[in-house]
Structure formats: structure tokens, C-alpha cells
Design an enzyme around this catalytic site. Structure first.
Site, PDB file in Angstrom:
ATOM      1  N   ASN A  29      45.780  49.798  31.224  1.00 24.42           N
ATOM      2  CA  ASN A  29      45.581  51.249  31.237  1.00 24.42           C
ATOM      3  C   ASN A  29      44.859  51.619  32.532  1.00 24.42           C
ATOM      4  O   ASN A  29      43.651  51.405  32.644  1.00 24.42           O
ATOM      5  CB  ASN A  29      44.759  51.675  30.010  1.00 24.42           C
ATOM      6  CG  ASN A  29      44.459  53.162  30.019  1.00 24.42           C
ATOM      7  OD1 ASN A  29      45.104  53.931  30.748  1.00 24.42           O
ATOM      8  ND2 ASN A  29      43.493  53.585  29.222  1.00 24.42           N
ATOM      9  N   TRP A  30      45.619  52.156  33.463  1.00 27.08           N
ATOM     10  CA  TRP A  30      45.018  52.485  34.768  1.00 27.08           C
ATOM     11  C   TRP A  30      44.162  53.747  34.703  1.00 27.08           C
ATOM     12  O   TRP A  30      43.536  54.123  35.678  1.00 27.08           O
ATOM     13  CB  TRP A  30      46.121  52.675  35.819  1.00 27.08           C
ATOM     14  CG  TRP A  30      46.781  51.406  36.269  1.00 27.08           C
ATOM     15  CD1 TRP A  30      46.523  50.142  35.823  1.00 27.08           C
ATOM     16  CD2 TRP A  30      47.808  51.281  37.259  1.00 27.08           C
ATOM     17  NE1 TRP A  30      47.327  49.242  36.478  1.00 27.08           N
ATOM     18  CE2 TRP A  30      48.129  49.916  37.367  1.00 27.08           C
ATOM     19  CE3 TRP A  30      48.497  52.195  38.059  1.00 27.08           C
ATOM     20  CZ2 TRP A  30      49.097  49.426  38.242  1.00 27.08           C
ATOM     21  CZ3 TRP A  30      49.468  51.718  38.936  1.00 27.08           C
ATOM     22  CH2 TRP A  30      49.762  50.345  39.021  1.00 27.08           C
ATOM     23  N   LYS A  31      44.205  54.434  33.555  1.00 26.47           N
ATOM     24  CA  LYS A  31      43.490  55.715  33.405  1.00 26.47           C
ATOM     25  C   LYS A  31      43.844  56.628  34.587  1.00 26.47           C
ATOM     26  O   LYS A  31      44.981  56.610  35.036  1.00 26.47           O
ATOM     27  CB  LYS A  31      41.987  55.475  33.305  1.00 26.47           C
ATOM     28  CG  LYS A  31      41.625  54.401  32.277  1.00 26.47           C
ATOM     29  CD  LYS A  31      40.185  54.436  31.897  1.00 26.47           C
ATOM     30  CE  LYS A  31      39.833  53.210  31.092  1.00 26.47           C
ATOM     31  NZ  LYS A  31      38.652  53.369  30.284  1.00 26.47           N
ATOM     32  N   HIS A  36      43.997  57.704  22.622  1.00 31.53           N
ATOM     33  CA  HIS A  36      42.907  57.006  23.325  1.00 31.53           C
ATOM     34  C   HIS A  36      41.612  57.789  23.098  1.00 31.53           C
ATOM     35  O   HIS A  36      41.613  59.017  23.082  1.00 31.53           O
ATOM     36  CB  HIS A  36      43.222  56.911  24.821  1.00 31.53           C
ATOM     37  CG  HIS A  36      42.319  55.975  25.538  1.00 31.53           C
ATOM     38  ND1 HIS A  36      41.034  56.321  25.890  1.00 31.53           N
ATOM     39  CD2 HIS A  36      42.490  54.693  25.949  1.00 31.53           C
ATOM     40  CE1 HIS A  36      40.456  55.282  26.502  1.00 31.53           C
ATOM     41  NE2 HIS A  36      41.326  54.279  26.535  1.00 31.53           N
ATOM     42  N   GLU A  91      39.231  58.522  24.955  1.00 30.41           N
ATOM     43  CA  GLU A  91      38.877  59.491  26.007  1.00 30.41           C
ATOM     44  C   GLU A  91      39.608  60.812  25.760  1.00 30.41           C
ATOM     45  O   GLU A  91      39.073  61.890  25.996  1.00 30.41           O
ATOM     46  CB  GLU A  91      39.202  58.901  27.392  1.00 30.41           C
ATOM     47  CG  GLU A  91      38.184  57.842  27.793  1.00 30.41           C
ATOM     48  CD  GLU A  91      38.720  56.775  28.748  1.00 30.41           C
ATOM     49  OE1 GLU A  91      39.782  56.965  29.348  1.00 30.41           O
ATOM     50  OE2 GLU A  91      38.032  55.733  28.873  1.00 30.41           O
ATOM     51  N   GLU A 114      39.894  49.742  19.498  1.00 28.10           N
ATOM     52  CA  GLU A 114      39.072  49.970  20.678  1.00 28.10           C
ATOM     53  C   GLU A 114      37.751  50.624  20.260  1.00 28.10           C
ATOM     54  O   GLU A 114      37.664  51.866  20.181  1.00 28.10           O
ATOM     55  CB  GLU A 114      39.796  50.908  21.645  1.00 28.10           C
ATOM     56  CG  GLU A 114      41.065  50.342  22.218  1.00 28.10           C
ATOM     57  CD  GLU A 114      41.251  50.792  23.667  1.00 28.10           C
ATOM     58  OE1 GLU A 114      41.255  49.918  24.538  1.00 28.10           O
ATOM     59  OE2 GLU A 114      41.354  51.996  23.912  1.00 28.10           O
ATOM     60  N   GLY A 127      34.696  50.803  28.709  1.00 26.48           N
ATOM     61  CA  GLY A 127      34.128  51.150  30.015  1.00 26.48           C
ATOM     62  C   GLY A 127      32.634  50.943  30.129  1.00 26.48           C
ATOM     63  O   GLY A 127      31.999  51.461  31.046  1.00 26.48           O
ATOM     64  N   SER A 156      36.156  46.816  27.457  1.00 24.36           N
ATOM     65  CA  SER A 156      35.429  45.969  28.418  1.00 24.36           C
ATOM     66  C   SER A 156      35.916  44.522  28.455  1.00 24.36           C
ATOM     67  O   SER A 156      35.104  43.595  28.607  1.00 24.36           O
ATOM     68  CB  SER A 156      33.926  46.031  28.154  1.00 24.36           C
ATOM     69  OG  SER A 156      33.428  47.313  28.457  1.00 24.36           O
ATOM     70  N   GLY A 212      41.379  48.199  30.495  1.00 29.68           N
ATOM     71  CA  GLY A 212      41.194  49.380  31.338  1.00 29.68           C
ATOM     72  C   GLY A 212      40.704  48.974  32.719  1.00 29.68           C
ATOM     73  O   GLY A 212      41.483  48.557  33.582  1.00 29.68           O
ATOM     74  N   GLY A 213      39.402  49.060  32.922  1.00 32.47           N
ATOM     75  CA  GLY A 213      38.791  48.804  34.227  1.00 32.47           C
ATOM     76  C   GLY A 213      39.277  47.530  34.907  1.00 32.47           C
ATOM     77  O   GLY A 213      39.591  47.541  36.107  1.00 32.47           O
TER      78      GLY A 213
HETATM   79  C1  PEP Z   1      40.661  51.459  27.822  1.00 33.84           C
HETATM   80  O1  PEP Z   1      40.800  52.243  28.740  1.00 33.84           O
HETATM   81  O2  PEP Z   1      41.323  51.560  26.800  1.00 33.84           O
HETATM   82  C2  PEP Z   1      39.696  50.361  27.959  1.00 33.84           C
HETATM   83  C3  PEP Z   1      39.627  49.463  27.030  1.00 33.84           C
HETATM   84  O3  PEP Z   1      38.920  50.392  29.077  1.00 33.84           O
HETATM   85  P1  PEP Z   1      37.924  49.219  29.550  1.00 33.84           P
HETATM   86  O4  PEP Z   1      38.697  47.934  29.544  1.00 33.84           O
HETATM   87  O5  PEP Z   1      37.521  49.637  30.934  1.00 33.84           O
HETATM   88  O6  PEP Z   1      36.783  49.193  28.605  1.00 33.84           O
END
Ligand code: PEP
Length: 258
Positions: A8-10, A103, A105, A175, A181, A219, A239-240
Site C-alpha cells: 500500500n503506497w498510500k 482502510h 485512514e 490491521e 504507521g 508496521s 505500508g511504509g
Molecule cells: C497500511 O497502510 O495498511 C499499513 C499497514 O501501513 P504500515 O505498514 O506503514 O503500518
């Protein structure tokens, strides 16, 4: 069984050349190491504006590995006066096979409710785009012992009238909101408790399929990625770490091993 790794590049990277560079660096590594990737499926979810370009790169000759395109969101209507929204068909036309729905966010910042998520799931399934449904509890809810209740509620509402669908179309992503994040992943032993709860809860819902695919997200980094697979998750939502070429490749490498 395949292990799924969703990137997930957000809302990143900030330009198309950078998006192509990120994709190409992962792609080139995958091309060179296709032999070890038999049991891994990678789903790249860039922002809408990069989908077309990434889709073209995916279609290039001799890149027939298990890398697919996902979107980060969709709208439930097919067309019309919905300024700023993107329809399932528009995504489908670009070669999108998966879509992240619900998601945290989007739930938190954009006010997406379970009812909206339910409509999005229906629209995705109708368009034959596989939804990756995100669910998770806040830190407060976990502290108060409400995790299972929250997840059950999210699932029940977002899956209304959907359990008669061929639900091998659905992928679930656990999640925990407090882990996304933050650099503070859910400990595998705690995530396992949730996984077992979700397996038990989803099994009778989706009688037609053997098992709903369940991912862990929050994370994830290359040091711990494999731990979630070892305890029974079917994959990861990253994500990150998916924005850092070397780190993402390390995650893939670790998962693909053995
Ligand atoms: C996400 O964006 O769904 C996610 C899990 O982000 P991260 O890995 O940065 O926590």
C-alpha cells in the site's frame, strides 16, 4: 498455498517518475529472482494517478510473474455526478484486480462508515475486482478488551447481504489501528489470537469456500514479516516498508524462502 504481499503506497511517491522508479526497482529484482517466487503473489497498490502507468509496465513482455495491480479505494456507483470519485469499471479498465476497502485512514480521516464500506464491497465484487477488506481496533478498544467485539461488528456490518456471494472474492486484512504507521507492530502471539477468532467467525459465513484469506498489516518490516506467516496468516499488507525498495525486497525474500 500462495502467500500474498500487498504493497500500500498510500499517497506516495510524489511524482510519476518516482513511482515508476520504485515499481521498476522491485520488478527488476523479481525478474532476477523469479525462481524463488513460485509461492508468492505480490499486489502493488499505487495512488489512482499512477495506475495507468504501472499497469503498462506490468503488461510489458517477459514480465509475467505473479505481480498484480490493486487500487487503494473505489466508489460504489457505476457512473454519474460523483465529483472526485472513481468507479469500479474505470479501475477494471486499467487492469486493476484488487482494491483495498475500509482502510483505517479512510475510516478515520474521510469518515467512511461500515455502511459505505458495504456498498464498496458489493460494487467491487460486481465488477470482479477482489476487495481487500481492512478491519482493526483502536488502542483504547484493545486496552478495554473490546477487540473481538469491534472486529465482529465491523465484519457483520460491512458484509451485510454479502455472505451469499462467492466469497472467495474477499480477502481480509487485520490491521490494528494502533499498529499502522507507528513502528509498533502487533506482537505475533497477540495477532494469532485475533487470527483464530477471525477464522472461527468467518468459517460459517462463507460456507462455499475452504478458508477466507486473512492478512496481517501494521508496521510490518523485514525482521518480523515471516513471523506472521509462520503463525498462519495468509499474507501481509505492507505500508511504509513497501516504499523502501531494499526493505520491501527483503520482506519478499524472507517470505519466499522455503
Ligand atoms: C497500511 O497502510 O495498511 C499499513 C499497514 O501501513 P504500515 O505498514 O506503514 O503500518
Amino acid at each position: 498455498m500462495e502467500t500474498i504481499i500487498v504493497a500500500n503506497w498510500k499517497m506516495n511517491p510524489q511524482s510519476l517518475p518516482k513511482a515508476k522508479e520504485l515499481f521498476n526497482s522491485v520488478r527488476n529484482w523479481i525478474k532476477k529472482n523469479s525462481n524463488i517466487l513460485q509461492s508468492v503473489r505480490i499486489i502493488i497498490c499505487p495512488p489512482f494517478v499512477y495506475l495507468e502507468s504501472i499497469s503498462k509496465l506490468l503488461k510489458t513482455k517477459n514480465f509475467r510473474l505473479k505481480v498484480e495491480l490493486g487500487a487503494q479505494n473505489l466508489f460504489w456507483e457505476e457512473k454519474g455526478a460523483f465529483t472526485g470519485e472513481i468507479s469500479p469499471k474505470m479501475l477494471k479498465n486499467l487492469g486493476v484486480k484488487y482494491v483495498i476497502v475500509g482502510h483505517s485512514e479512510r475510516r478515520k480521516i474521510l469518515g467512511e462508515s461500515d455502511e459505505m464500506i458495504n456498498k464498496k464491497l458489493k460494487a467491487a465484487i460486481k465488477a470482479k475486482i477482489k476487495p481487500i477488506l481492512c478491519i482493526g481496533e483502536t488502542f483504547e478498544e484493545r486496552k478495554r478488551g473490546k477487540t473481538f467485539k469491534v472486529l465482529k461488528n465491523q465484519l457483520t456490518k460491512s458484509l451485510t447481504h454479502l455472505t451469499t456471494q462467492p466469497l472467495n472474492y474477499l480477502i481480509l486484512a487485520y490491521e490494528p489501528i494502533w499498529a499502522i504507521g507507528t513502528g509498533n507492530p502487533c506482537k505475533p502471539e497477540d495477532a494469532k489470537e485475533v487470527l483464530l477468532f477471525l477464522r472461527k467467525f468467518t468459517q460459517p459465513l462463507f460456507r462455499s469456500i475452504t478458508q477466507t484469506l486473512i492478512l496481517y498489516g501494521g508496521s510490518v518490516n523485514s525482521k518480523i514479516a515471516k513471523d506472521y506467516i509462520k503463525i498462519g496468516f495468509d499474507g501481509l499488507l505492507v505500508g511504509g516498508a513497501s516504499l523502501k525498495k531494499t526493505e520491501f525486497v527483503e520482506i519478499i525474500k524472507d517470505i519466499a524462502k522455503d
